[in-house]
Write an enzyme that holds these catalytic residues in place. Structure first.
Site, PDB file in Angstrom:
ATOM      1  N   SER A   1       0.455   7.135   4.601  1.00  9.94           N
ATOM      2  CA  SER A   1      -0.556   6.281   3.987  1.00  9.94           C
ATOM      3  C   SER A   1      -1.961   6.580   4.508  1.00  9.94           C
ATOM      4  O   SER A   1      -2.464   7.687   4.348  1.00  9.94           O
ATOM      5  CB  SER A   1      -0.174   4.811   4.196  1.00  9.94           C
ATOM      6  OG  SER A   1      -0.967   3.953   3.437  1.00  9.94           O
TER       7      SER A   1
ATOM      8  N   ASP B   1      -6.538   5.544  -0.392  1.00  7.71           N
ATOM      9  CA  ASP B   1      -6.103   6.124   0.867  1.00  7.71           C
ATOM     10  C   ASP B   1      -5.162   7.289   0.578  1.00  7.71           C
ATOM     11  O   ASP B   1      -5.006   7.695  -0.584  1.00  7.71           O
ATOM     12  CB  ASP B   1      -5.452   5.062   1.761  1.00  7.71           C
ATOM     13  CG  ASP B   1      -4.205   4.447   1.129  1.00  7.71           C
ATOM     14  OD1 ASP B   1      -4.085   4.516  -0.112  1.00  7.71           O
ATOM     15  OD2 ASP B   1      -3.373   3.905   1.865  1.00  7.71           O
TER      16      ASP B   1
ATOM     17  N   ASP C   1      -1.979   7.901   0.333  1.00 11.62           N
ATOM     18  CA  ASP C   1      -0.902   7.824  -0.655  1.00 11.62           C
ATOM     19  C   ASP C   1      -1.273   6.948  -1.840  1.00 11.62           C
ATOM     20  O   ASP C   1      -0.444   6.668  -2.696  1.00 11.62           O
ATOM     21  CB  ASP C   1       0.400   7.342  -0.019  1.00 11.62           C
ATOM     22  CG  ASP C   1       0.378   5.881   0.389  1.00 11.62           C
ATOM     23  OD1 ASP C   1      -0.722   5.337   0.602  1.00 11.62           O
ATOM     24  OD2 ASP C   1       1.459   5.273   0.511  1.00 11.62           O
TER      25      ASP C   1
ATOM     26  N   ASP D   1      -1.913   3.784  -2.304  1.00 12.60           N
ATOM     27  CA  ASP D   1      -1.345   2.463  -2.563  1.00 12.60           C
ATOM     28  C   ASP D   1      -2.369   1.361  -2.338  1.00 12.60           C
ATOM     29  O   ASP D   1      -2.044   0.181  -2.464  1.00 12.60           O
ATOM     30  CB  ASP D   1      -0.077   2.217  -1.733  1.00 12.60           C
ATOM     31  CG  ASP D   1      -0.333   2.164  -0.233  1.00 12.60           C
ATOM     32  OD1 ASP D   1      -1.469   2.442   0.207  1.00 12.60           O
ATOM     33  OD2 ASP D   1       0.612   1.851   0.520  1.00 12.60           O
TER      34      ASP D   1
END
Length: 448
Positions: A104, A241, A243, A245
């Site tokens: 992440s 960010d 990833d 999410d």
């Protein structure tokens, strides 16, 4: 030894904490646990596997694919794709399992392993515990036609973008937007979705090389986005960010629009359309009091949870609510996605701006953030923070002083011997003074 799974999968230093051996063993154990629970009953099991661009994801993804296939699971390897994109494909394809290799917003040396069950939902604690308990157990290995088959699939990104664009309640035509992709998993998906929705897009952080994810860019480093918005004269900027999410934004003046403001905007838009289930927004205890006051005035009830997106999701699913999230910009819109989705959030935030025909700063002003001060108090007995009479008396005195336009929150750290003292007040100097006073009490009364 502590629990292997944290609040968001298994995460740590890649090739030290999160190794290829661990990735393979976890995948095998997950296949066994889900299979024994009946998740694969009556059909050949299928999994979707994807990752963010960091270099360690290449060998970790290969290990996960190998583990699943060796356990008899057919694997659809979609390569680099945002975490919510994997969740969507698990749902859309009817797969039994999804696996994401990503840390992440963490720096590149870290990586993580996250599992999704059928329907794109995160695994409950008890299933994660069962997987951990069955690591490296002896097992009967399938042979011949019973082994899993691996199929690379390059169509996942296109399918995910189509889903995102179809969800937007209003076109973005006429909006000039800067998109910071954090050199992460949304490097193509993010700009493409916004362009297809009609926006004029300028792109930052869209050249991932495996070593630059989150490095000085993205939602944890909004400076470059601010500068680019001002330089381009753009209407807004959005940042993801690694990833993708989560999503934060900046307005045309370069001012940050955080997750609380984003949730406030989306809640009012959904309520206006009659699509905010129960007229409820789910947020964590760290959300700014300004959000709660604004929602109360608009007739929206805020349900608060412990910090962590899994707790937000649990409350949403239990209550049948449609919108929730965190101050960090991790926003969940359950009518469109099973987990936090930065690109989806950006589309719906900008759609509201386009729909109202007003600047983002004005649209986001529905939430007036109160000054918030956070002080970390180290080397204290955090277990006694909520029960110590002297500390409780100091908190009560502070709450009485702040009244209805302020609040106090003491949070023991989950990993360190420290207590976080958070104070909100109508004035910054008052918030700082109260926080410093409480921190001094905590340091004196709970010293190790």
């Amino acid at each position: 030894m502590g629990r292997l799974f944290g609040t968001d999968g298994v995460r740590g230093l890649a090739n030290v904490d999160v190794t290829a051996e661990l990735a393979l063993d976890l995948s095998v154990a997950a296949a066994h646990v889900l299979g024994d629970a009946g998740a694969f009953a009556g059909h050949r099991p299928r999994a979707v596997v994807g990752r963010d661009p960091r270099a360690s994801g290449e060998f970790l993804s290969a290990a996960v694919v190998a583990g699943l296939a060796s356990a008899g699971v057919d694997v659809q390897d979609v390569g680099v794709l945002p975490t919510p994109g994997i969740a969507h494909l698990v749902t859309a394809t009817g797969a039994d399992l999804g696996v994401v290799l990503s840390a992440s917003h963490n720096p590149v040396p870290d990586n993580g392993i996250k599992f999704f069950a059928r329907g794109g939902h995160k695994l409950p604690d008890e299933v994660e515990d069962a997987i951990e308990a069955r690591l490296r157990e002896p097992w009967q290995r399938p042979t011949g036609a019973a082994v899993g088959r691996v199929r690379p699939d390059g169509s996942g990104a296109q399918r995910y973008v189509e889903h995102l664009v179809a969800s937007a309640p209003h076109r973005l035509d006429g909006l000039r937007v800067v998109v910071d992709c954090a050199h992460g998993a949304a490097w193509w998906v993010g700009p493409e979705a916004l362009r297809r929705a009609g926006a004029d897009v300028t792109v930052l952080g869209a050249e991932p090389d495996g070593l630059n994810t989150n490095d000085g860019v993205g939602s944890t480093h909004p400076g470059p986005l601010r500068e680019a918005v001002l330089a381009a004269g753009a209407d807004a900027g959005v940042a993801f960010d690694g990833d993708a999410d989560r999503c934060l934004a900046v307005d045309a003046r370069g001012e940050l629009v955080d997750g609380d403001q984003v949730m406030g905007v989306l809640a009012l838009a959904l309520k206006e359309r009659g699509a905010l289930a129960g007229d409820v927004l789910v947020a964590t205890v760290m959300s700014n009091l300004g959000l709660i006051l604004a929602m109360r005035e608009a007739g929206v009830r805020v349900v608060q949870t412990a910090v962590g997106d899994r707790y937000v999701l649990e409350a949403m699913r239990e209550g049948g609510y449609s919108l929730g999230g965190e101050q960090s910009g991790h926003v969940v819109m359950l009518d469109h996605q099973t987990t936090g989705d930065g690109v989806l959030t950006a589309l719906h935030l900008l759609a509201r701006v386009a729909e109202l025909g007003r600047p983002l700063a004005e649209v986001a002003s529905v939430v007036r953030r109160l000054p918030q001060v956070l002080v970390n108090v180290p080397d204290v007995d955090k277990a006694r923070a909520s029960s110590h009479e002297g500390v409780r008396a100091a908190v009560a005195q502070a709450e009485a002083e702040l009244g209805t336009t302020g609040r106090v929150l003491l949070r023991p750290s989950g990993t360190e011997p420290l207590v976080r003292v958070m104070v909100e007040a109508s004035a910054a100097d008052q918030a700082q003074a109260v926080a410093d006073r409480l921190a001094a009490v905590v340091a004196a009364e709970l010293a190790l």
